[in-house]
Structure formats: structure tokens, C-alpha cells
Design a protein around this motif. Sequence first.
Motif, PDB file in Angstrom:
ATOM      1  N   SER A 192       0.954  -1.369   0.349  1.00  0.00           N
ATOM      2  CA  SER A 192      -0.142   0.216   0.164  1.00  0.00           C
ATOM      3  C   SER A 192       1.104   1.223  -0.123  1.00  0.00           C
ATOM      4  CB  SER A 192      -0.612   0.213   1.623  1.00  0.00           C
ATOM      5  OG  SER A 192      -0.101   0.123   2.760  1.00  0.00           O
ATOM      6  N   SER A 193       1.801   1.319   0.411  1.00  0.00           N
ATOM      7  CA  SER A 193       2.868   3.027   0.460  1.00  0.00           C
ATOM      8  C   SER A 193       3.372   2.744  -0.780  1.00  0.00           C
ATOM      9  CB  SER A 193       3.993   2.036   1.309  1.00  0.00           C
ATOM     10  OG  SER A 193       4.809   1.053   1.453  1.00  0.00           O
ATOM     11  N   PHE A 194       3.121   1.751  -1.884  1.00  0.00           N
ATOM     12  CA  PHE A 194       3.626   1.939  -3.174  1.00  0.00           C
ATOM     13  C   PHE A 194       2.296   2.772  -3.968  1.00  0.00           C
ATOM     14  CE2 PHE A 194       6.395  -0.666  -1.501  1.00  0.00           C
ATOM     15  CZ  PHE A 194       7.632   0.064  -1.341  1.00  0.00           C
ATOM     16  N   PHE A 195       1.009   2.667  -3.382  1.00  0.00           N
ATOM     17  CA  PHE A 195      -0.002   2.737  -3.973  1.00  0.00           C
ATOM     18  C   PHE A 195      -0.070   4.510  -5.034  1.00  0.00           C
ATOM     19  CE2 PHE A 195      -2.690  -1.048  -2.165  1.00  0.00           C
ATOM     20  CZ  PHE A 195      -2.017  -1.358  -2.137  1.00  0.00           C
ATOM     21  N   PRO A 196      -0.358   4.589  -6.536  1.00  0.00           N
ATOM     22  CA  PRO A 196      -0.651   5.426  -6.437  1.00  0.00           C
ATOM     23  C   PRO A 196      -1.778   5.906  -6.687  1.00  0.00           C
ATOM     24  CG  PRO A 196      -0.088   3.407  -8.432  1.00  0.00           C
ATOM     25  CD  PRO A 196      -0.315   2.930  -7.051  1.00  0.00           C
ATOM     26  N   MET A 197      -2.334   5.954  -5.836  1.00  0.00           N
ATOM     27  CA  MET A 197      -3.799   6.473  -5.426  1.00  0.00           C
ATOM     28  C   MET A 197      -4.373   7.626  -5.323  1.00  0.00           C
ATOM     29  SD  MET A 197      -4.798   3.755  -2.337  1.00  0.00           S
ATOM     30  CE  MET A 197      -6.770   4.664  -2.541  1.00  0.00           C
ATOM     31  N   ARG A 198      -5.418   7.908  -6.858  1.00  0.00           N
ATOM     32  CA  ARG A 198      -5.744   9.595  -7.325  1.00  0.00           C
ATOM     33  C   ARG A 198      -7.218   9.221  -7.142  1.00  0.00           C
ATOM     34  NH1 ARG A 198      -1.885   8.093 -10.248  1.00  0.00           N
ATOM     35  NH2 ARG A 198       0.220   9.631  -9.919  1.00  0.00           N
ATOM     36  N   PRO A 199      -7.977   8.998  -6.061  1.00  0.00           N
ATOM     37  CA  PRO A 199      -9.277   9.523  -6.289  1.00  0.00           C
ATOM     38  C   PRO A 199     -10.356  10.676  -6.537  1.00  0.00           C
ATOM     39  CG  PRO A 199      -9.051   9.717  -3.943  1.00  0.00           C
ATOM     40  CD  PRO A 199      -7.636   9.465  -5.129  1.00  0.00           C
ATOM     41  N   ASN A 200     -11.022  10.350  -7.568  1.00  0.00           N
ATOM     42  CA  ASN A 200     -11.619  11.651  -7.377  1.00  0.00           C
ATOM     43  C   ASN A 200     -11.949  12.688  -7.227  1.00  0.00           C
ATOM     44  OD1 ASN A 200     -11.464  10.909 -10.408  1.00  0.00           O
ATOM     45  ND2 ASN A 200     -13.157   9.860 -10.292  1.00  0.00           N
ATOM     46  N   ASP A 201     -12.918  13.780  -7.171  1.00  0.00           N
ATOM     47  CA  ASP A 201     -13.562  14.983  -6.312  1.00  0.00           C
ATOM     48  C   ASP A 201     -14.767  14.064  -6.066  1.00  0.00           C
ATOM     49  OD1 ASP A 201     -11.238  16.218  -5.779  1.00  0.00           O
ATOM     50  OD2 ASP A 201     -12.307  17.842  -7.403  1.00  0.00           O
ATOM     51  N   GLY A 202     -15.177  14.187  -4.377  1.00  0.00           N
ATOM     52  CA  GLY A 202     -16.242  14.147  -4.291  1.00  0.00           C
ATOM     53  C   GLY A 202     -17.433  15.076  -4.677  1.00  0.00           C
ATOM     54  N   SER A 203     -18.331  13.932  -5.014  1.00  0.00           N
ATOM     55  CA  SER A 203     -19.856  14.348  -5.952  1.00  0.00           C
ATOM     56  C   SER A 203     -21.082  14.275  -4.997  1.00  0.00           C
ATOM     57  CB  SER A 203     -19.850  14.375  -7.241  1.00  0.00           C
ATOM     58  OG  SER A 203     -20.084  12.894  -7.050  1.00  0.00           O
ATOM     59  N   PHE A 204     -22.168  15.362  -5.309  1.00  0.00           N
ATOM     60  CA  PHE A 204     -23.632  14.505  -4.601  1.00  0.00           C
ATOM     61  C   PHE A 204     -23.794  13.355  -5.052  1.00  0.00           C
ATOM     62  CE2 PHE A 204     -28.137  15.270  -4.543  1.00  0.00           C
ATOM     63  CZ  PHE A 204     -28.370  15.615  -3.446  1.00  0.00           C
ATOM     64  N   ILE A 205     -24.565  12.467  -4.479  1.00  0.00           N
ATOM     65  CA  ILE A 205     -25.243  11.451  -4.830  1.00  0.00           C
ATOM     66  C   ILE A 205     -26.630  11.040  -4.243  1.00  0.00           C
ATOM     67  CG2 ILE A 205     -25.413   8.704  -3.838  1.00  0.00           C
ATOM     68  CD1 ILE A 205     -22.979   8.934  -3.383  1.00  0.00           C
ATOM     69  N   ASN A 206     -27.656  11.215  -5.693  1.00  0.00           N
ATOM     70  CA  ASN A 206     -29.492  11.392  -6.259  1.00  0.00           C
ATOM     71  C   ASN A 206     -29.516  10.386  -4.844  1.00  0.00           C
ATOM     72  OD1 ASN A 206     -29.124  13.694  -7.303  1.00  0.00           O
ATOM     73  ND2 ASN A 206     -28.506  12.696  -9.418  1.00  0.00           N
ATOM     74  N   ASP A 207     -29.281   8.880  -4.886  1.00  0.00           N
ATOM     75  CA  ASP A 207     -29.672   7.874  -4.682  1.00  0.00           C
ATOM     76  C   ASP A 207     -28.613   7.254  -3.705  1.00  0.00           C
ATOM     77  OD1 ASP A 207     -31.336   5.583  -4.083  1.00  0.00           O
ATOM     78  OD2 ASP A 207     -33.120   5.924  -5.022  1.00  0.00           O
ATOM     79  N   PRO A 208     -28.710   6.973  -2.825  1.00  0.00           N
ATOM     80  CA  PRO A 208     -27.444   6.400  -1.518  1.00  0.00           C
ATOM     81  C   PRO A 208     -28.159   5.310  -1.787  1.00  0.00           C
ATOM     82  CG  PRO A 208     -28.055   8.539  -0.535  1.00  0.00           C
ATOM     83  CD  PRO A 208     -28.814   8.505  -1.310  1.00  0.00           C
ATOM     84  N   THR A 209     -28.965   4.486  -1.643  1.00  0.00           N
ATOM     85  CA  THR A 209     -29.180   2.725  -1.646  1.00  0.00           C
ATOM     86  C   THR A 209     -28.936   2.341  -3.434  1.00  0.00           C
ATOM     87  OG1 THR A 209     -30.227   3.218  -0.058  1.00  0.00           O
ATOM     88  CG2 THR A 209     -30.160   1.066  -1.213  1.00  0.00           C
ATOM     89  N   ASP A 210     -29.428   2.857  -3.516  1.00  0.00           N
ATOM     90  CA  ASP A 210     -29.137   2.595  -5.996  1.00  0.00           C
ATOM     91  C   ASP A 210     -27.757   3.138  -6.012  1.00  0.00           C
ATOM     92  OD1 ASP A 210     -30.719   1.980  -8.295  1.00  0.00           O
ATOM     93  OD2 ASP A 210     -29.210   3.791  -8.859  1.00  0.00           O
ATOM     94  N   HIS A 211     -27.140   4.034  -5.355  1.00  0.00           N
ATOM     95  CA  HIS A 211     -25.290   4.272  -5.533  1.00  0.00           C
ATOM     96  C   HIS A 211     -24.756   3.255  -5.450  1.00  0.00           C
ATOM     97  CE1 HIS A 211     -22.684   7.016  -6.704  1.00  0.00           C
ATOM     98  NE2 HIS A 211     -21.567   6.492  -5.714  1.00  0.00           N
ATOM     99  N   ALA A 212     -25.296   2.073  -3.773  1.00  0.00           N
ATOM    100  CA  ALA A 212     -24.017   1.553  -3.796  1.00  0.00           C
ATOM    101  C   ALA A 212     -24.548  -0.038  -4.077  1.00  0.00           C
ATOM    102  CB  ALA A 212     -25.141   1.328  -1.477  1.00  0.00           C
ATOM    103  N   PHE A 213     -26.044  -0.223  -4.376  1.00  0.00           N
ATOM    104  CA  PHE A 213     -25.753  -1.106  -5.558  1.00  0.00           C
ATOM    105  C   PHE A 213     -25.372  -1.055  -6.363  1.00  0.00           C
ATOM    106  CE2 PHE A 213     -29.713  -2.631  -3.786  1.00  0.00           C
ATOM    107  CZ  PHE A 213     -29.830  -3.875  -3.370  1.00  0.00           C
TER     108      PHE A 213
END
Length: 285
Positions: A192-213
Motif C-alpha cells: 500500500s505504501s506504493f499505491f498511486p491512488m488518485r481518487p476523484n473529488d466527491g460529488s452529490f449522490i441522488n439515491d444512496p442505496t441505488d448508488h451502493a448497488f
Amino acid sequence: MRLMFVNPFRRCLNATLAITASLALLPANVCAWGGNGQKVVVNQAIDTLPGDLRAYFESNRSFFVQHVTDPLDTEAKTPAERHNHFIRLDKYGRFPFDALPRGYKAAVNKFGKSKIDSNGLLPWEIGVYSQKLTEAMKLGRWDEARLDAAILAFYVAEAHDPFNTTENFDGHLSNQTGINERFGTTLIDRFSSFFPMRPNDGSFINDPTDHAFEACLRAHSWLEVIQVADRNARLESKSYNDEYFDRFYNQSAGTLIRQLSDAATDVGSYWLTAWTNAGKPALPH
């Protein structure tokens, strides 16, 4: 014809026994992301937030890192908690599993509570904690909100673990027992110390449960890629030694880093969504 009277208590008892039996068949920890994976995700998620919200989460970073694995402690004490950590999508037919309603009540009406509970509640639990975080923020209960945010982060990360979406959760059906831990715990602990992680900026989720599916479906789609990488890594090794893990990482790192990065983006998005739906209340200093 002799009519049979069905005792409603016995019916409830049978359903309870069925769920209890299914719990007994599960290993103690069925989730593949280990503690380090959860901490990688929650750390990265904070950096996806905007402005004042990021400052608030940044000031509480150590709290989130400490408490993001609280559901694992709960699981150790309460076996029923395990069902909140996964959903066995392949119990509902073929991808994209359209037979399974995404509303919990509709799913229970169609399949029965016993089957729904025993096959896992992960996306619905994300919806529950998204609402809990929203309400805590709206009411200014910030100690409660911090803990809800940490627990929500845990479940959101779990939805991005491919092995939390399948009946083959530990590789026992493909003769690859332990692949979930090798992929989601050991590779992270080693690299993990070598992971080149680049997550995107957070954004609004219209339906949290549907998004989880949707997150669970995307995670599920990577299972075959990981399984093939595991088999290839074993071709030249009779044990899970350093050479095996080097080969396994070389072939599966792209999938692993993508899933962790997407998880971090989604965690930030759920936090941002809860704050927005709460009316963007003033944040404590």
C-alpha cells in the motif's frame, strides 16, 4: 381432507433458525478489506472533500482512522452484524441481477426476509447509515455524526470489495480458498505504501442505496480478473510465498488500486451528500 394448522410462532421460529444456521456457516470475518485497507480508503476520502467540509474532516482524521473498523469489532461480538458486510448477488440469478429489487421492502416481499437477510444487506445498510449521518448533521449532534461518518465509510468501502458481492466470497467454489484475504488484506499490507491512488473529488449522490448497488455491481464485475491473476501467480509457485505475491500484485494491482480509489471517492461523496441533504449546517471548529 384434513386441514393443517400452521402455528405462526413455529413459522417465525423456523425463519430465525434458518438465519442462525446461515450465520454459523460463515467464517468469522468474511470481509476482504483488512484494517489497513479501510484506513487507506478513509484517509484518501478526506482529500476528496471541498472547502470547509474538508477542514472539518481533516481536523478529525485520527478519529476516522481509529473508528472506521468499529463494525469489525461489532461483528466479533454480534454474529448478526456479518450480514451487513456483504451481499451475495449471484444468489439472485445472472449479472446484472435485475431480479433483485433495490428497495428493501420490495426485495423482502419478493424473496422473503430470511433469504434477503441471509444473502446480505450491504447496500441497504449504506442507505441506512447515509440517512443516520444526514439526521445527525441536521440536528447538530456532531459526536454522533463523526461516528456515523466513520461507520458509513466502512460499509461504502466494503461495497467496492469484489468478494463481498459473491457466494464465492473466499474462493471455496473455485478452489482458491483464501483469495479474498490475499487480494484485499495481504496485498494491501505488503504494497500500500506504493499505491498511486488518485481518487476523484466527491460529488452529490441522488439515491444512496441505488448508488451502493451500482458500486456492488462494478465490484462484482472484477471477480474473474482477480481469480485469473491468482491462478497465474500460482503457476510457478507451490506456496503463497514472496514470489507468488509479487506476481499476484503485478497482475491485479490495477484492479486493487482502482477499487480502493473508487471507494475513497464514494466515501467522500456520501459524506458530502449527507451534509448537503442536512442543509449544509455550520461545522464545529
